[in-house]
Design an enzyme around this catalytic site. Structure first.
Site, PDB file in Angstrom:
ATOM      1  N   GLU A 170      49.462  37.953  41.340  1.00  0.00           N
ATOM      2  CA  GLU A 170      48.848  36.623  41.060  1.00  0.00           C
ATOM      3  C   GLU A 170      48.582  37.670  39.300  1.00  0.00           C
ATOM      4  O   GLU A 170      48.840  38.536  38.612  1.00  0.00           O
ATOM      5  CB  GLU A 170      47.207  37.207  41.339  1.00  0.00           C
ATOM      6  N   ARG A 195      48.205  50.874  39.326  1.00  0.00           N
ATOM      7  CA  ARG A 195      47.004  50.630  40.944  1.00  0.00           C
ATOM      8  C   ARG A 195      47.915  50.986  42.075  1.00  0.00           C
ATOM      9  O   ARG A 195      48.672  50.106  42.540  1.00  0.00           O
ATOM     10  CB  ARG A 195      45.864  49.723  41.966  1.00  0.00           C
ATOM     11  N   LYS A 237      43.671  30.279  42.570  1.00  0.00           N
ATOM     12  CA  LYS A 237      45.113  30.627  43.248  1.00  0.00           C
ATOM     13  C   LYS A 237      45.702  29.160  43.528  1.00  0.00           C
ATOM     14  O   LYS A 237      47.183  29.005  43.857  1.00  0.00           O
ATOM     15  CB  LYS A 237      44.985  30.986  44.457  1.00  0.00           C
ATOM     16  N   ASN A 259      44.877  37.342  36.948  1.00  0.00           N
ATOM     17  CA  ASN A 259      43.358  37.059  35.802  1.00  0.00           C
ATOM     18  C   ASN A 259      42.768  36.952  35.230  1.00  0.00           C
ATOM     19  O   ASN A 259      43.547  36.788  34.524  1.00  0.00           O
ATOM     20  CB  ASN A 259      42.958  38.606  36.358  1.00  0.00           C
ATOM     21  N   GLU A 300      38.885  36.385  43.934  1.00  0.00           N
ATOM     22  CA  GLU A 300      38.511  37.744  43.413  1.00  0.00           C
ATOM     23  C   GLU A 300      38.622  38.583  43.811  1.00  0.00           C
ATOM     24  O   GLU A 300      37.015  38.577  44.015  1.00  0.00           O
ATOM     25  CB  GLU A 300      38.898  37.307  41.258  1.00  0.00           C
ATOM     26  N   GLY A 301      38.539  39.779  43.327  1.00  0.00           N
ATOM     27  CA  GLY A 301      37.600  40.934  43.664  1.00  0.00           C
ATOM     28  C   GLY A 301      38.365  41.949  44.673  1.00  0.00           C
ATOM     29  O   GLY A 301      38.022  43.139  45.232  1.00  0.00           O
ATOM     30  N   LYS A 318      46.249  32.713  50.467  1.00  0.00           N
ATOM     31  CA  LYS A 318      45.468  33.976  49.344  1.00  0.00           C
ATOM     32  C   LYS A 318      43.718  32.315  49.425  1.00  0.00           C
ATOM     33  O   LYS A 318      44.289  31.609  49.490  1.00  0.00           O
ATOM     34  CB  LYS A 318      45.857  33.954  48.378  1.00  0.00           C
ATOM     35  N   ARG A 364      45.300  39.557  32.745  1.00  0.00           N
ATOM     36  CA  ARG A 364      45.774  40.648  33.184  1.00  0.00           C
ATOM     37  C   ARG A 364      46.827  40.363  33.699  1.00  0.00           C
ATOM     38  O   ARG A 364      46.750  38.885  35.080  1.00  0.00           O
ATOM     39  CB  ARG A 364      45.054  41.954  33.930  1.00  0.00           C
TER      40      ARG A 364
END
Length: 523
Positions: free
Chosen positions: A155, A497, A329, A157, A411-412, A407, A135
């Protein structure tokens, strides 16, 4: 875009109190009826769920330029190829993410994964194929200096790229609200042709089924590696149901802790089998990780060792450790260096007929904000194109802190450092830890965007109008790693989102955002 009346400068339309109560009731009951749901917050989740709540949601879809949505879809095909090639470049990942030279030297989580990947390589890899369910996340960038609104990547994923199935249901929700209420005629933009289709569930399941077929044992199962106490279980279950109903593939769900007791790798064939309480051990074709992306998923060395056992098996990993590392990252930042991206995409000497045109690399570069490593001395273009020395990456981050985000390799959600928090964070950051962090210029999101946000428990009065920013994610899958270096890939869907504008973080599961969908507009 900024013309009077544009939905990108003034959204959402105003609803009366009665209209708002009516549409909130319709939205929440639709969500509960159609599986747009979460498990409620509990100290300990029971083995069998006894209740659900609707996922946090937006009542209106969010406006998004049609041309930029189509660009994001097109970019996904290039990104699928790019990260497949990064994941199969051992030397590059060793240098950028490794525990000897790269970010894994100072980031223990990254180093733990890299060392186990190195051990698998030393033993000899028995399964060359990798599956990625990807994604790529974007925001609209409107710097306000006369430049047109553009698409900028947040970013990429490569592990546990979630909310594909719930986002499909969020898009269905908005389509239902339009059909049932016409949104009370409050906007001329809310027409059927501005609601793009979203069939992410079928697309992600297709990627998993292609890996299953490539494994070549029809009766094998797909293993979902999940977190203990997972609340976002239905986003995973919808994918499980699609695999069974459309592809006749059974799924086994277990955590890394459980797999430490149930997973067995045949020492000769490297076949992975998993035992369960309901029957004999089953052979696994594909390991799909919806856990394993955060250090809390590895509370002891045993979980890391289980990850190693899965990696050394014949089962196709989604993602492999290499592909997980490729999503770091630091890799995102190094790809911005001159020539690095082009080497992965356009180098004819390296890729032959599989090389992509320079235009493909140019489109990707145009979607990136400026970024650099905190451990670097950085050259930058000054006025007139002259190269000027700006000193260390840390000094540059101090000088521009108000327009930056820092960063780590995580993740998350909930891991980044923003704006005014950056200088004191840099004061506390040990010199040797700088290699694990990157600085990225913040995206200048459009002004004037709002939404009605609904979280569970508020009843018909639960909708809150707020200034917001939206993030669009494009899903894709890639199956790769064969001797011919070919990448089978596809763009398969999207999500939105939306969060309050004052919230820096964006994770739905982390509690910062609501699920939304796209309203296409022409600019």
């Amino acid at each position: 875009m900024s013309a009077q009346g544009s939905p990108l400068s003034s959204w959402p339309p105003t609803l009366s109190d009665a209209q708002l109560a009516s549409i909130t009731l319709l939205a929440t009951t639709y969500a509960l009826s159609h599986g747009l749901v979460y498990l409620p917050v509990e100290t300990v989740q029971p083995p069998a769920p006894i209740s659900t709540i609707h996922a946090p949601l937006a009542l209106f879809p969010s406006p998004f330029p049609r041309r930029l949505f189509q660009l994001a879809q097109r970019l996904q095909n290039t990104y699928n190829v790019l990260y497949a090639r990064v994941a199969t470049d051992d030397d590059f990942l060793d240098r950028v993410m490794g525990a000897v030279e790269g970010a894994g030297r100072v980031d223990e989580f990254t180093g733990q994964l890299w060392r186990r990947w190195q051990k698998v390589r030393d033993e000899g890899i028995v399964q060359p194929l990798h599956l990625g369910l990807f994604r790529s996340d974007y925001m609209l960038h409107s710097p306000g200096n006369g430049e047109p609104t553009s698409l900028k990547q947040v970013e990429f994923n490569t592990i546990s790229s979630s909310f594909g199935t719930l986002s499909e249901r969020s898009a269905d929700l908005h389509r239902y609200l339009r059909k049932s209420t016409g949104y009370f005629g409050v906007s001329p933009y809310l027409t059927a042709d501005n609601f793009p289709p979203n069939r992410t569930t079928a697309g992600l399941a297709e990627g998993l089924s292609e890996a299953h077929k490539a494994y070549g044992v029809p009766g094998a199962c797909i293993l979902f590696v999940v977190q203990d106490g997972e609340r976002n279980v239905f986003d995973q279950r919808w994918l499980e149901y699609e695999l069974l109903e459309t592809h006749s593939i059974h799924v086994v769900r277990q955590s890394l802790t459980q797999l430490g007791q149930t997973a067995q790798v045949d020492p000769t064939t490297r076949v992975l089998r998993v035992a369960s309480s309901s029957g004999p051990p089953v052979e696994i074709s594909t390991v799909y990780f919806r856990a394993g992306y955060t250090p809390t998923d590895y509370p002891t060395a045993a979980q890391y060792d289980t990850r190693y056992a899965l990696e050394r098996s014949r089962a196709i990993q989604c993602p492999s450790i290499a592909l997980q590392l490729a999503g770091g990252k630091k890799v995102q930042e190094v790809l911005t260096h001159p020539g690095v991206l082009e080497g992965f995409l356009c180098d004819v000497a390296r890729w032959g007929e599989q090389a992509l045109p320079q235009a493909a690399a140019d489109e990707l570069r145009a979607s990136w904000m400026e970024m650099w490593g905190l451990d670097e001395d950085v050259d930058a273009l000054g006025s007139g194109g002259a190269v000027q020395r700006e000193g260390s990456g840390v000094r540059r981050a101090r000088e521009r802190a108000g327009a930056l985000v820092l960063k780590p390799q995580r993740e998350g959600g909930g891991n980044n450092v923003y704006k005014e928090a950056i200088p004191p964070f840099l004061d506390s950051l040990a010199v040797e830890e700088r290699a694990a962090w990157i600085a990225m210029e913040l995206i200048a999101v459009p002004e004037g965007m709002g939404s009605y946000l609904v979280r569970a428990g508020g009843g018909t009065d639960g909708a809150v109008r707020a200034d917001v920013v939206s993030e669009v994610g494009i899903f894709g899958w890639a199956l790769f790693g064969g001797a011919d270096r070919a990448v089978r890939e596809k763009e398969v869907g999207w999500l939105v989102r939306t969060k309050g504008k004052d919230s820096n973080e964006g994770g739905v599961a982390a509690g910062f955002s609501v699920l939304d969908s796209i309203l296409l507009v022409d600019d």
